[in-house]
Design a protein around this motif. Structure first.
Motif, PDB file in Angstrom:
ATOM      1  N   GLN A  72      -2.050   1.511   8.556  1.00  0.00           N
ATOM      2  CA  GLN A  72      -3.481   1.230   8.676  1.00  0.00           C
ATOM      3  C   GLN A  72      -3.814  -0.113   8.040  1.00  0.00           C
ATOM      4  O   GLN A  72      -4.535  -0.936   8.644  1.00  0.00           O
ATOM      5  CB  GLN A  72      -4.296   2.337   8.000  1.00  0.00           C
ATOM      6  CG  GLN A  72      -5.803   2.104   8.083  1.00  0.00           C
ATOM      7  CD  GLN A  72      -6.603   3.139   7.294  1.00  0.00           C
ATOM      8  OE1 GLN A  72      -6.051   3.874   6.481  1.00  0.00           O
ATOM      9  NE2 GLN A  72      -7.909   3.191   7.545  1.00  0.00           N
ATOM     10  N   TYR A  73      -3.297  -0.352   6.854  1.00  0.00           N
ATOM     11  CA  TYR A  73      -3.605  -1.612   6.171  1.00  0.00           C
ATOM     12  C   TYR A  73      -2.970  -2.807   6.884  1.00  0.00           C
ATOM     13  O   TYR A  73      -3.558  -3.901   6.933  1.00  0.00           O
ATOM     14  CB  TYR A  73      -3.156  -1.538   4.701  1.00  0.00           C
ATOM     15  CG  TYR A  73      -4.243  -1.007   3.800  1.00  0.00           C
ATOM     16  CD1 TYR A  73      -4.925  -1.848   2.926  1.00  0.00           C
ATOM     17  CD2 TYR A  73      -4.618   0.332   3.845  1.00  0.00           C
ATOM     18  CE1 TYR A  73      -5.933  -1.371   2.112  1.00  0.00           C
ATOM     19  CE2 TYR A  73      -5.631   0.828   3.036  1.00  0.00           C
ATOM     20  CZ  TYR A  73      -6.285  -0.034   2.169  1.00  0.00           C
ATOM     21  OH  TYR A  73      -7.298   0.443   1.368  1.00  0.00           O
ATOM     22  N   PRO A 133      -7.045   4.627  -3.660  1.00  0.00           N
ATOM     23  CA  PRO A 133      -7.362   4.398  -2.250  1.00  0.00           C
ATOM     24  C   PRO A 133      -8.796   4.736  -1.863  1.00  0.00           C
ATOM     25  O   PRO A 133      -9.178   4.529  -0.711  1.00  0.00           O
ATOM     26  CB  PRO A 133      -6.382   5.324  -1.525  1.00  0.00           C
ATOM     27  CG  PRO A 133      -6.121   6.421  -2.493  1.00  0.00           C
ATOM     28  CD  PRO A 133      -6.164   5.800  -3.854  1.00  0.00           C
ATOM     29  N   ALA A 181       0.847  -1.198   0.000  1.00  0.00           N
ATOM     30  CA  ALA A 181       0.000   0.000   0.000  1.00  0.00           C
ATOM     31  C   ALA A 181       0.883   1.249   0.000  1.00  0.00           C
ATOM     32  O   ALA A 181       2.065   1.191   0.366  1.00  0.00           O
ATOM     33  CB  ALA A 181      -0.907  -0.006   1.222  1.00  0.00           C
ATOM     34  N   PRO A 198      -5.446   0.020  -2.682  1.00  0.00           N
ATOM     35  CA  PRO A 198      -4.974   1.384  -2.371  1.00  0.00           C
ATOM     36  C   PRO A 198      -3.860   1.873  -3.286  1.00  0.00           C
ATOM     37  O   PRO A 198      -3.759   3.071  -3.548  1.00  0.00           O
ATOM     38  CB  PRO A 198      -4.503   1.264  -0.924  1.00  0.00           C
ATOM     39  CG  PRO A 198      -4.220  -0.187  -0.723  1.00  0.00           C
ATOM     40  CD  PRO A 198      -5.215  -0.905  -1.577  1.00  0.00           C
ATOM     41  N   LEU A 238      -0.486   4.778   3.975  1.00  0.00           N
ATOM     42  CA  LEU A 238      -1.573   3.874   4.352  1.00  0.00           C
ATOM     43  C   LEU A 238      -1.073   2.538   4.875  1.00  0.00           C
ATOM     44  O   LEU A 238      -1.875   1.710   5.312  1.00  0.00           O
ATOM     45  CB  LEU A 238      -2.499   3.636   3.147  1.00  0.00           C
ATOM     46  CG  LEU A 238      -3.233   4.852   2.589  1.00  0.00           C
ATOM     47  CD1 LEU A 238      -4.002   4.472   1.328  1.00  0.00           C
ATOM     48  CD2 LEU A 238      -4.184   5.425   3.639  1.00  0.00           C
TER      49      LEU A 238
END
Length: 562
Positions: free
Chosen positions: A119-120, A158, A112, A154, A116
């Motif tokens: 978070q991913y 995203p 990603a 993403p 991000l």
């Protein structure tokens, strides 16, 4: 690959309901990673030990060892059915596919955009294979019936979803032309699946399996002797979905297999929660508690997976949290009392519905099909009500036929076309053998001559059909009514009808029994109440056998169930 250690997926996270998982915006990232990970797993070459083809093949075809790639000794399959390891073996199997999906999800999260990635990565760690709670949701989940799915990728975009081939819809083979399912898994039409599932009466089977079995041996499988094991509805579901799901040799290639079995594990956890002190048991007189659940292993020095690692034994009490998963009713940070109450509340979903729709009318405070019988009042709270349950009790030899077979039960006339029995309006239940070819299944060889046990619960269908003035607890008129209407027929795997040979009185036994069951008011809790002296669910009493209902059909296995 010499070995692959199955340790679970880290901190306990929840196996979610598949409908919630696929539609709730809270899980959009997780759901997208789950589908993309499963899709990538399915694309792995057939020789890759931890790819989809080889993992699905553990259950049967292509009969090679795992994780190494060699011919299986004796060309036999690994999976366990019809014995006490049915639940423990499949729990380890689910941990394997779940662990691989999370591993791939973490790889995808690393791709990603940098902003991000954290978070991913956190969302990837939370992914667990979802539940299809088929006992009360008989239709195939909406997320499994379309060939394409929308997911967020993403690194491409995203925000806006991208369409990908849906890995829950089917599996396209990466193996060779000898694969029995020929390139891609298929299922029966969606509406046919739903009708088959409804006519299998899964709700009552799951409900009574969870609430009436007080020994692991009886709860776990169809061979050990329990009349209402959790394996019977499992077999019915396989039979209802497709020819591929009916065949243990290839069943695990269909992606629906995994969500079907998460539900079985979910019901298993419910049963464990309401029977916290019940130990693993096996009435075959062998030490299956410590038997290797082949081919699954943990990292050294722990060694092979065993049922002892999965089910409570005298010196060890494993929990699902140790393996990285939990269910909505068994959260790790709850107290035992909170989990018990949540499970009891969940069980009410499977309790017999008061109407054919399965829903309560607006403002209802009392179930129409339950009655206040003063003669049964002693020992119960004043607000308790009761219902007489009627069920068929089945005993059938596993080797009745060389191939698989299904016994369909009817209240009234049936069709002369066996292909219509699963969806026929008079079908009230079925019993399925779900066995592999004898030459490919050591477990089947060991239990070839044993009896399989099961039940068909008639009450929900009956109480909408009885003559005016006749109630479920009126034993004599109900017995006469059933004698006139109850029938059963056997369908072979090739779709034709099988007739018991004349004079065969040992291969099949069909009888009817009834019993009273106590329930609490629907506005408090719809599971059976706890009597003053028994802190148990599924409180039944006044059991009675009704030999004359099936005795007139003795040539078809009608029996007195003595």
């Amino acid at each position: 690959m010499e070995d692959y250690a199955i340790e679970g997926t880290g901190d306990p996270n929840t196996r979610l309901d598949i409908d919630d998982f696929s539609t709730n915006p809270e899980y959009t990232i997780q759901w997208g990673l789950f589908l993309r990970s499963l899709a990538k797993l399915q694309l792995a070459p057939p020789e890759e030990a931890i790819g989809y083809y080889r993992i699905a093949g553990i259950h049967g075809w292509p009969l090679v060892t795992w994780p190494e790639l060699e011919a299986q000794p004796g060309k036999t399959m690994y999976c366990s059915h019809g014995n006490t390891r049915f639940l423990t073996w499949h729990r380890a199997y689910l941990l394997l596919i779940e662990q691989r999906i999370v591993e791939i999800a973490l790889e995808l999260a690393a791709g990603a955009p940098p902003a991000l990635q954290d978070q991913y990565t956190e969302e990837a760690k939370k992914i667990r294979v979802p539940i299809w709670d088929w006992a009360c949701k008989p239709a195939l989940p909406a997320s499994m019936v379309k060939p394409d799915a929308l997911v967020i990728i993403p690194e491409n975009d995203p925000v806006n979803p991208t369409s990908i081939p849906n890995p829950l819809y089917s599996y396209k083979s990466t193996g060779d032309s000898r694969d029995p399912f020929i390139n891609e898994t298929t299922r029966f039409p969606d509406d046919e699946v739903e009708k088959n599932m409804i006519n299998s009466n899964l709700r009552s089977l799951v409900y009574h399996a969870i609430t009436q079995n007080k020994e692991y041996n009886d709860f776990s499988n169809t061979i050990s002797g329990g009349a209402s094991s959790i394996e019977q509805p499992h077999n019915n579901v396989h039979n209802a979905i497709s020819a591929i799901m009916q065949d243990p040799m290839v069943t695990a290639f269909d992606p629906v297999f995994w969500v079907v079995h998460v539900a079985i594990d979910y019901y298993y956890v419910m049963w464990q929660t309401i029977n916290p002190d019940v130990l693993y048991s096996d009435n075959w007189g062998t030490d299956t508690l410590n038997l290797h659940l082949r081919p699954f292993n943990r990292a050294p020095p722990t060694g092979p997976w065993t049922s002892r690692m999965v089910q409570r034994s005298e010196d060890f009490f494993p929990t699902t949290w140790q393996f990285g998963f939990q269910y909505p009713e068994t959260l790790v940070d709850w107290t035992p009392d909170q989990r018990l109450k949540a499970v009891q509340d969940a069980i009410k979903r499977y309790a017999p519905p008061p109407k054919s729709t399965g829903e309560y009318p607006p403002g209802a405070t009392k179930r129409e099909d339950l009655v206040d019988l003063p003669g049964y009042r002693s020992g119960f709270p004043d607000e308790a009500t009761f219902r007489r349950e009627w069920r068929v009790v089945i005993k059938v030899k596993k080797n009745l036929l060389d191939s698989n077979f299904t016994i369909f039960f009817f209240l009234g006339q049936s069709s002369d076309n066996p292909g219509e029995w699963g969806t026929h309006p008079n079908t009230v239940g079925s019993f399925n053998s779900l066995k592999a070819p004898l030459e490919s299944c050591k477990n089947c060889q060991d239990h070839e001559a044993h009896l399989m046990h099961g039940s068909i619960y008639l009450t929900d269908r009956m109480h909408h059909s009885l003559p005016d003035g006749t109630q479920l607890h009126d034993k004599e008129p109900v017995s006469r009514w059933l004698t006139e209407r109850l029938d059963w027929r056997i369908r072979k795997a090739d779709g034709t009808e099988f007739h018991l040979p004349g004079g065969d009185t040992t291969s099949l036994s069909v009888g009817v029994e009834s019993f009273m069951e106590a329930y609490a008011p629907i506005d408090r809790n719809r599971v059976p109440i706890e009597s003053d002296d028994k802190n148990i669910l599924g409180h039944t009493f006044d059991h009675e056998k009704h030999p004359m209902i099936t005795a007139p059909r003795s040539s078809k296995g009608g029996d007195t169930i003595s």
